[in-house]
Design an enzyme around this catalytic site. Sequence first.
Site, PDB file in Angstrom:
ATOM      1  N   HIS A 168       6.338  -2.111  -6.538  1.00  0.00           N
ATOM      2  CA  HIS A 168       6.765  -0.856  -5.898  1.00  0.00           C
ATOM      3  C   HIS A 168       8.262  -0.700  -6.132  1.00  0.00           C
ATOM      4  O   HIS A 168       9.073  -1.375  -5.506  1.00  0.00           O
ATOM      5  CB  HIS A 168       6.480  -0.882  -4.398  1.00  0.00           C
ATOM      6  CG  HIS A 168       6.799   0.406  -3.709  1.00  0.00           C
ATOM      7  ND1 HIS A 168       6.028   0.899  -2.686  1.00  0.00           N
ATOM      8  CD2 HIS A 168       7.780   1.319  -3.876  1.00  0.00           C
ATOM      9  CE1 HIS A 168       6.523   2.052  -2.253  1.00  0.00           C
ATOM     10  NE2 HIS A 168       7.609   2.322  -2.974  1.00  0.00           N
ATOM     11  N   HIS A 227      11.638   2.158  -7.212  1.00  0.00           N
ATOM     12  CA  HIS A 227      12.244   3.454  -7.507  1.00  0.00           C
ATOM     13  C   HIS A 227      13.375   3.252  -8.505  1.00  0.00           C
ATOM     14  O   HIS A 227      14.279   2.446  -8.262  1.00  0.00           O
ATOM     15  CB  HIS A 227      12.789   4.099  -6.239  1.00  0.00           C
ATOM     16  CG  HIS A 227      11.746   4.379  -5.209  1.00  0.00           C
ATOM     17  ND1 HIS A 227      11.051   5.563  -5.152  1.00  0.00           N
ATOM     18  CD2 HIS A 227      11.267   3.609  -4.196  1.00  0.00           C
ATOM     19  CE1 HIS A 227      10.191   5.520  -4.145  1.00  0.00           C
ATOM     20  NE2 HIS A 227      10.302   4.349  -3.549  1.00  0.00           N
ATOM     21  N   LYS A 246       0.047   8.004  -6.670  1.00  0.00           N
ATOM     22  CA  LYS A 246       0.784   7.725  -5.439  1.00  0.00           C
ATOM     23  C   LYS A 246       0.591   8.862  -4.437  1.00  0.00           C
ATOM     24  O   LYS A 246       0.814  10.025  -4.754  1.00  0.00           O
ATOM     25  CB  LYS A 246       2.274   7.549  -5.736  1.00  0.00           C
ATOM     26  CG  LYS A 246       3.148   7.299  -4.494  1.00  0.00           C
ATOM     27  CD  LYS A 246       2.714   6.020  -3.745  1.00  0.00           C
ATOM     28  CE  LYS A 246       3.521   5.826  -2.470  1.00  0.00           C
ATOM     29  NZ  LYS A 246       4.812   5.169  -2.717  1.00  0.00           N
ATOM     30  N   HIS A 268       1.763   5.779   0.765  1.00  0.00           N
ATOM     31  CA  HIS A 268       2.865   5.745   1.725  1.00  0.00           C
ATOM     32  C   HIS A 268       2.230   6.006   3.083  1.00  0.00           C
ATOM     33  O   HIS A 268       1.896   7.148   3.416  1.00  0.00           O
ATOM     34  CB  HIS A 268       3.924   6.793   1.391  1.00  0.00           C
ATOM     35  CG  HIS A 268       5.098   6.756   2.324  1.00  0.00           C
ATOM     36  ND1 HIS A 268       6.359   6.363   1.919  1.00  0.00           N
ATOM     37  CD2 HIS A 268       5.209   7.030   3.647  1.00  0.00           C
ATOM     38  CE1 HIS A 268       7.187   6.417   2.957  1.00  0.00           C
ATOM     39  NE2 HIS A 268       6.509   6.825   4.012  1.00  0.00           N
ATOM     40  N   HIS A 321       4.625  -0.969   1.233  1.00  0.00           N
ATOM     41  CA  HIS A 321       5.694  -1.305   2.179  1.00  0.00           C
ATOM     42  C   HIS A 321       5.214  -1.343   3.630  1.00  0.00           C
ATOM     43  O   HIS A 321       5.678  -0.598   4.482  1.00  0.00           O
ATOM     44  CB  HIS A 321       6.909  -0.394   2.014  1.00  0.00           C
ATOM     45  CG  HIS A 321       6.621   1.076   1.888  1.00  0.00           C
ATOM     46  ND1 HIS A 321       5.817   1.768   2.756  1.00  0.00           N
ATOM     47  CD2 HIS A 321       7.076   1.981   0.984  1.00  0.00           C
ATOM     48  CE1 HIS A 321       5.774   3.038   2.392  1.00  0.00           C
ATOM     49  NE2 HIS A 321       6.528   3.188   1.320  1.00  0.00           N
ATOM     50  N   ASP A 336      10.274  -1.884  -3.069  1.00  0.00           N
ATOM     51  CA  ASP A 336      10.633  -0.528  -2.631  1.00  0.00           C
ATOM     52  C   ASP A 336      12.138  -0.311  -2.792  1.00  0.00           C
ATOM     53  O   ASP A 336      12.753   0.461  -2.048  1.00  0.00           O
ATOM     54  CB  ASP A 336      10.206  -0.262  -1.184  1.00  0.00           C
ATOM     55  CG  ASP A 336      10.286   1.217  -0.805  1.00  0.00           C
ATOM     56  OD1 ASP A 336      10.248   2.069  -1.711  1.00  0.00           O
ATOM     57  OD2 ASP A 336      10.414   1.525   0.402  1.00  0.00           O
TER      58      ASP A 336
END
Length: 353
Positions: free
Chosen positions: A16, A18, A106, A144, A182, A255
């Site tokens: 995970h 970004h 996602k 999420h 997460h 994350d």
Amino acid sequence: MTNPTTLTMIRPDDWHLHLRDGEGLKAVVKDTARQFSRAIVMPNLAQPVTTVSMALAYRDRILQALQMDGKSVVEFTPLMTLYLTDNTTAQDVRDAVNCEHVYAFKLYPAGATTNSDSGVTDLFGRCAPALEAMEKLGMPLLVHGEVTDPDVDVFDREAVFIDRVMLKLRQQFPELKVVFEHLTTKNGVDYVREAPGPIAGTLTPQHLLYNRNAIFQGGLQPHWFCLPVLKREVHRQALLDAATSDSPRFFLGTDSAPHAQHLKEASCGCAGCYSALHALELYATAFEQAGRLDRLEAFASLRGPAFYGLPVNTTKVTLTRSSYTVPQTVPFGDDSLIPLAAGTTLNWTFSEG
């Protein structure tokens, strides 16, 4: 494992991540590639990555950012994802399955986090054909797991999501592969541990190491603010117990979410913690605090590939017991960013295997 001076393990993956885009991407991608062999790359850019062609173009930009003089600086494989929307079709899912570089969709509930305005508003209605195709074809859904209703306390959003969304999702699509990303609560850990069907959960370094006091220690601390937000100590302990357990359902997902310093330190600061720079040092600290360094390799290097049906990496990395002081700032394009736990000293330092 009693106070080892080094810890060598199979090179891990980040399930995970970004990476942003443009100059920000160029500034941070090498931090991940230094420690991890592969990473599941989130699709919530300013313009969401909703199609295979967009994912392939983004993948090319990631690989280009890793090059110097036309050659790759390190060996790193970005695993691309697509942003699920109310308009995602079953054909979009089939296109993704037929692309060797796309590994998941996602789910962002609309308004849940950074760049989630295009997120889902009608999961069991308009998204049902896409979910049916994903279940049939074995394409994972990355979740999420928070509701966004303004009447739900921010610290309860994950627990309410389980009751309102996850239970129904499992009932209607029992064989859909789901990653509850997460995790932040005991509720989430208990659900993932006990739920039927193919399911897993990722755990971040900040949620394993800190509780919500960190956000307010000595004043408001924006660089400890992320979504889902840090929770009570009882939840942190539950997460740490899950990470260091024998369960194959829990594995590493940082994350890591870079934001320019001025956007974090603002009247309405962005959510996200930047940990790619020192992720393994942070995880090793958490596992050592729990007395379970012997479980770190399974959590970081083995369980994720097993869930995604990918081979385990063949190279290794080493952590050395020596002081590592987290930098106060790191470059981020024309700006700077503050890494998680900036200025603190950890007991582990990453090196190549």
